[in-house]
Motif scaffolding. Structure first.
Motif, mmCIF file in Angstrom:
data_model
loop_
_atom_site.group_PDB
_atom_site.id
_atom_site.type_symbol
_atom_site.label_atom_id
_atom_site.label_comp_id
_atom_site.label_asym_id
_atom_site.label_seq_id
_atom_site.Cartn_x
_atom_site.Cartn_y
_atom_site.Cartn_z
ATOM 1 N N LEU A 321 -4.561 48.047 35.081
ATOM 2 C CA LEU A 321 -4.694 46.684 34.576
ATOM 3 C C LEU A 321 -3.697 45.787 35.283
ATOM 4 O O LEU A 321 -2.534 46.158 35.457
ATOM 5 C CB LEU A 321 -4.414 46.639 33.071
ATOM 6 C CG LEU A 321 -5.248 47.540 32.166
ATOM 7 C CD1 LEU A 321 -4.756 47.432 30.730
ATOM 8 C CD2 LEU A 321 -6.725 47.191 32.250
ATOM 9 N N THR A 322 -4.128 44.616 35.688
ATOM 10 C CA THR A 322 -3.216 43.662 36.309
ATOM 11 C C THR A 322 -3.690 42.254 35.983
ATOM 12 O O THR A 322 -4.657 42.062 35.253
ATOM 13 C CB THR A 322 -3.109 43.902 37.832
ATOM 14 O OG1 THR A 322 -1.989 43.186 38.357
ATOM 15 C CG2 THR A 322 -4.376 43.492 38.553
ATOM 16 N N GLY A 323 -2.985 41.246 36.510
ATOM 17 C CA GLY A 323 -3.286 39.868 36.156
ATOM 18 C C GLY A 323 -2.438 39.427 34.975
ATOM 19 O O GLY A 323 -1.900 40.254 34.222
ATOM 20 N N GLY A 324 -2.308 38.125 34.777
ATOM 21 C CA GLY A 324 -1.427 37.590 33.745
ATOM 22 C C GLY A 324 -1.723 38.075 32.345
ATOM 23 O O GLY A 324 -0.811 38.401 31.580
ATOM 24 N N GLU A 332 -2.681 48.114 27.155
ATOM 25 C CA GLU A 332 -2.847 49.423 27.791
ATOM 26 C C GLU A 332 -3.396 50.434 26.790
ATOM 27 O O GLU A 332 -4.300 51.216 27.109
ATOM 28 C CB GLU A 332 -1.511 49.911 28.350
ATOM 29 C CG GLU A 332 -1.017 49.124 29.546
ATOM 30 C CD GLU A 332 0.350 49.598 30.011
ATOM 31 O OE1 GLU A 332 0.436 50.728 30.530
ATOM 32 O OE2 GLU A 332 1.337 48.846 29.837
ATOM 33 N N GLU A 333 -2.848 50.415 25.579
ATOM 34 C CA GLU A 333 -3.313 51.360 24.563
ATOM 35 C C GLU A 333 -4.748 51.063 24.157
ATOM 36 O O GLU A 333 -5.561 51.979 23.971
ATOM 37 C CB GLU A 333 -2.396 51.296 23.343
ATOM 38 C CG GLU A 333 -2.719 52.341 22.287
ATOM 39 C CD GLU A 333 -1.691 52.376 21.168
ATOM 40 O OE1 GLU A 333 -2.039 52.860 20.070
ATOM 41 O OE2 GLU A 333 -0.551 51.913 21.401
ATOM 42 N N LEU A 334 -5.086 49.787 24.024
ATOM 43 C CA LEU A 334 -6.462 49.412 23.699
ATOM 44 C C LEU A 334 -7.410 49.881 24.789
ATOM 45 O O LEU A 334 -8.506 50.397 24.510
ATOM 46 C CB LEU A 334 -6.559 47.895 23.532
ATOM 47 C CG LEU A 334 -7.950 47.323 23.225
ATOM 48 C CD1 LEU A 334 -8.451 47.845 21.881
ATOM 49 C CD2 LEU A 334 -7.916 45.799 23.225
ATOM 50 N N PHE A 339 -11.645 53.220 27.303
ATOM 51 C CA PHE A 339 -12.098 53.866 28.534
ATOM 52 C C PHE A 339 -11.998 55.390 28.496
ATOM 53 O O PHE A 339 -12.608 56.069 29.325
ATOM 54 C CB PHE A 339 -11.267 53.360 29.730
ATOM 55 C CG PHE A 339 -11.443 51.898 30.020
ATOM 56 C CD1 PHE A 339 -12.672 51.272 29.883
ATOM 57 C CD2 PHE A 339 -10.358 51.130 30.441
ATOM 58 C CE1 PHE A 339 -12.828 49.927 30.165
ATOM 59 C CE2 PHE A 339 -10.504 49.782 30.731
ATOM 60 C CZ PHE A 339 -11.744 49.175 30.587
ATOM 61 N N ASN A 340 -11.184 55.928 27.584
ATOM 62 C CA ASN A 340 -10.952 57.374 27.535
ATOM 63 C C ASN A 340 -10.433 57.907 28.870
ATOM 64 O O ASN A 340 -10.833 58.969 29.341
ATOM 65 C CB ASN A 340 -12.236 58.128 27.153
ATOM 66 C CG ASN A 340 -12.720 57.778 25.758
ATOM 67 O OD1 ASN A 340 -11.938 57.741 24.816
ATOM 68 N ND2 ASN A 340 -14.004 57.502 25.638
ATOM 69 N N LEU A 341 -9.544 57.134 29.481
ATOM 70 C CA LEU A 341 -8.975 57.479 30.780
ATOM 71 C C LEU A 341 -7.496 57.078 30.802
ATOM 72 O O LEU A 341 -7.061 56.243 29.999
ATOM 73 C CB LEU A 341 -9.705 56.729 31.904
ATOM 74 C CG LEU A 341 -11.126 57.162 32.242
ATOM 75 C CD1 LEU A 341 -11.782 56.141 33.165
ATOM 76 C CD2 LEU A 341 -11.133 58.543 32.899
ATOM 77 N N PRO A 342 -6.720 57.667 31.727
ATOM 78 C CA PRO A 342 -5.336 57.199 31.892
ATOM 79 C C PRO A 342 -5.329 55.732 32.314
ATOM 80 O O PRO A 342 -6.141 55.308 33.142
ATOM 81 C CB PRO A 342 -4.788 58.099 33.004
ATOM 82 C CG PRO A 342 -5.675 59.300 33.015
ATOM 83 C CD PRO A 342 -7.026 58.813 32.606
ATOM 84 N N VAL A 343 -4.407 54.958 31.773
ATOM 85 C CA VAL A 343 -4.310 53.524 32.062
ATOM 86 C C VAL A 343 -2.848 53.178 32.328
ATOM 87 O O VAL A 343 -1.944 53.690 31.668
ATOM 88 C CB VAL A 343 -4.826 52.675 30.881
ATOM 89 C CG1 VAL A 343 -4.655 51.182 31.172
ATOM 90 C CG2 VAL A 343 -6.282 52.980 30.583
#
Length: 425
Positions: A321-324, A332-334, A339-343
């Motif tokens: 995830l990036t951007g303001g 990140e937790e959401l 996504f059921n993936l590492p974030v």
């Protein structure tokens, strides 16, 4: 060599000036950010205001760097952007080896994809080649075969918005070196070497739009633009609390959270309604306003990948995830739940200089544009420094990698055909 990246966004315009040293180290020497005027969802709506915002951002960066910005690379976003993976084919004479000309013919056929409407090609990025059905070939030159195929990821923008963006840059007294998809640029800035060796999804959540990109072994395999961003979160807050949008933005940045359980249950906000009235609002309730819109953005990002490449959990190994707007607490937790993936949160890496200033998701696109320019410049000719380097001995910095994963323009095939396709890489 002085290089400039210009991120012309819906909420802000950011200019980043970099210097590429003879040993390949990219040193960030200038940065300027001003509120964006005259843009909506990545598209110029007021040419004069947009031009002035660009001029101010570049002036701030010039003042910090102590150099004059003349040429710039500019990021492109907006709902008008279209992308597709197209297929090209070239027949090879029996007994002949595959040459650059054959590669060019295959790519040219792929570039002939019929976009509906008046569109201009921004990128034509080869993904992989096949020779007589053999898949996974990155450099077919010199191989024997009778049938050369290539998959090329094409990115195009509507000619009108691109023309207006060019004019705004030129009216600001700058020469446009090239346009780069914002999500592609952001990926160049924030992806680690390990991530460039796998398949990852980048979600760049800006003010007016969210840019999605899937990088497969460092190459852009999918891209999409979602016409939702952080501004829509602020608008939701403003509507439900009946407060000005400016107040909603302030409250969201300072107290917002993507999950109610992460908000301070004891925190009571005092916000100004229309006029002079003040209301009290609990932080968890604010998060309950924010969460649905962020869920929608993440859902649409996932949907774009599911439809283009297949189920996300099978296709992608990690999400960045990036951007303001990515800095909202708990996003990140959401995203992990959705996504059921590492974030992880993506910040620019692999540069030095004004690290404390640009090491933020808000600077991903601008820094990525400079990295893109540096990669092309390093291949085109030897780097010559125009001023003493500000690099500090002992800093944890590395030369800019000449990696085909990081730049889509590296040794082998990309080194040999860079001249032919320099307008598209």
């Amino acid at each position: 060599m002085i290089l400039v990246g210009l991120d012309v966004g819906t909420t802000k315009v950011t200019a980043v000036i970099g210097e590429l040293s003879p040993d390949g180290i990219l040193d960030i020497i200038g940065e300027g950010t001003v509120p964006s005027q005259g843009l909506r969802r990545g598209v110029v709506t007021n040419l004069e205001r947009t031009t002035e915002s660009i001029r101010q951002a570049v002036f701030q960066a010039e003042r910090v760097a102590g150099v004059k910005a003349e040429q710039v690379w500019v990021g492109v976003a907006g709902a008008h952007v279209r992308s597709v993976t197209s297929h090209g084919l070239a027949a090879i004479r029996r007994g002949q080896q595959i040459t650059i000309t054959d590669v060019e013919r295959a790519i040219e056929q792929a570039k002939a994809y019929p976009f509906e409407g008046d569109f201009e090609l921004i990128h034509a990025l080869p993904l992989e080649f096949r020779v007589d059905g053999q898949e996974g070939i990155r450099d077919p030159i010199g191989m024997a075969g009778v049938r050369l195929e290539v998959d090329v990821h094409l990115v195009a923008g509507s000619r009108g918005p691109l023309t207006n963006l060019r004019k705004a840059v030129e009216d600001a007294g700058l020469e446009l070196q090239g346009l780069v998809l914002q999500a592609y640029a952001s990926g160049l800035a924030v992806l680690s070497p390990e991530e460039l060796s796998m398949t990852v999804m980048l979600v760049d959540i800006g003010g007016g739009t969210t840019d999605v990109a899937v990088f497969r072994q460092g190459r852009l395999a999918h891209s999409a633009v979602i016409p939702l961003g952080g501004d829509h979160v602020s608008q939701d807050i403003a509507k439900l609390l009946q407060i000005p949008v400016e107040e909603a933005e302030r409250v969201a940045k300072k107290y917002g959270a993507a999950l109610p359980e992460l908000a301070d249950p004891e925190l009571v906000l005092e916000v100004s309604q229309e006029g002079t009235a003040q209301i009290s609002y609990q932080a968890p309730d604010l998060a309950r306003i924010i969460r649905p819109r962020l869920r929608e953005i993440l859902h649409l990002a996932r949907q774009s990948v599911d439809e283009a490449l297949g189920p996300l959990e099978i296709t992608v190994g990690k999400v960045i995830l990036t951007g303001g707007t990515s800095m909202v607490r708990g996003l990140e937790e959401l995203a992990r739940k959705q996504f059921n993936l590492p974030v992880r949160l993506g910040k620019p890496i692999g540069v030095q200089g004004l690290i404390d200033v640009v090491a933020s998701p808000t600077h991903a696109t601008a820094v990525g544009l400079v990295r893109h320019a540096a990669s092309l410049a390093a291949q085109s000719h030897p780097v010559r420094s125009h001023r003493p380097s500000r690099s500090k001995a002992g800093q944890n910095s590395k030369p800019l990698l000449n990696s085909e994963g990081a730049t889509n323009a590296a040794s082998g095939l990309w080194e040999r055909i860079k001249g032919m396709f320099k307008n598209f890489f």
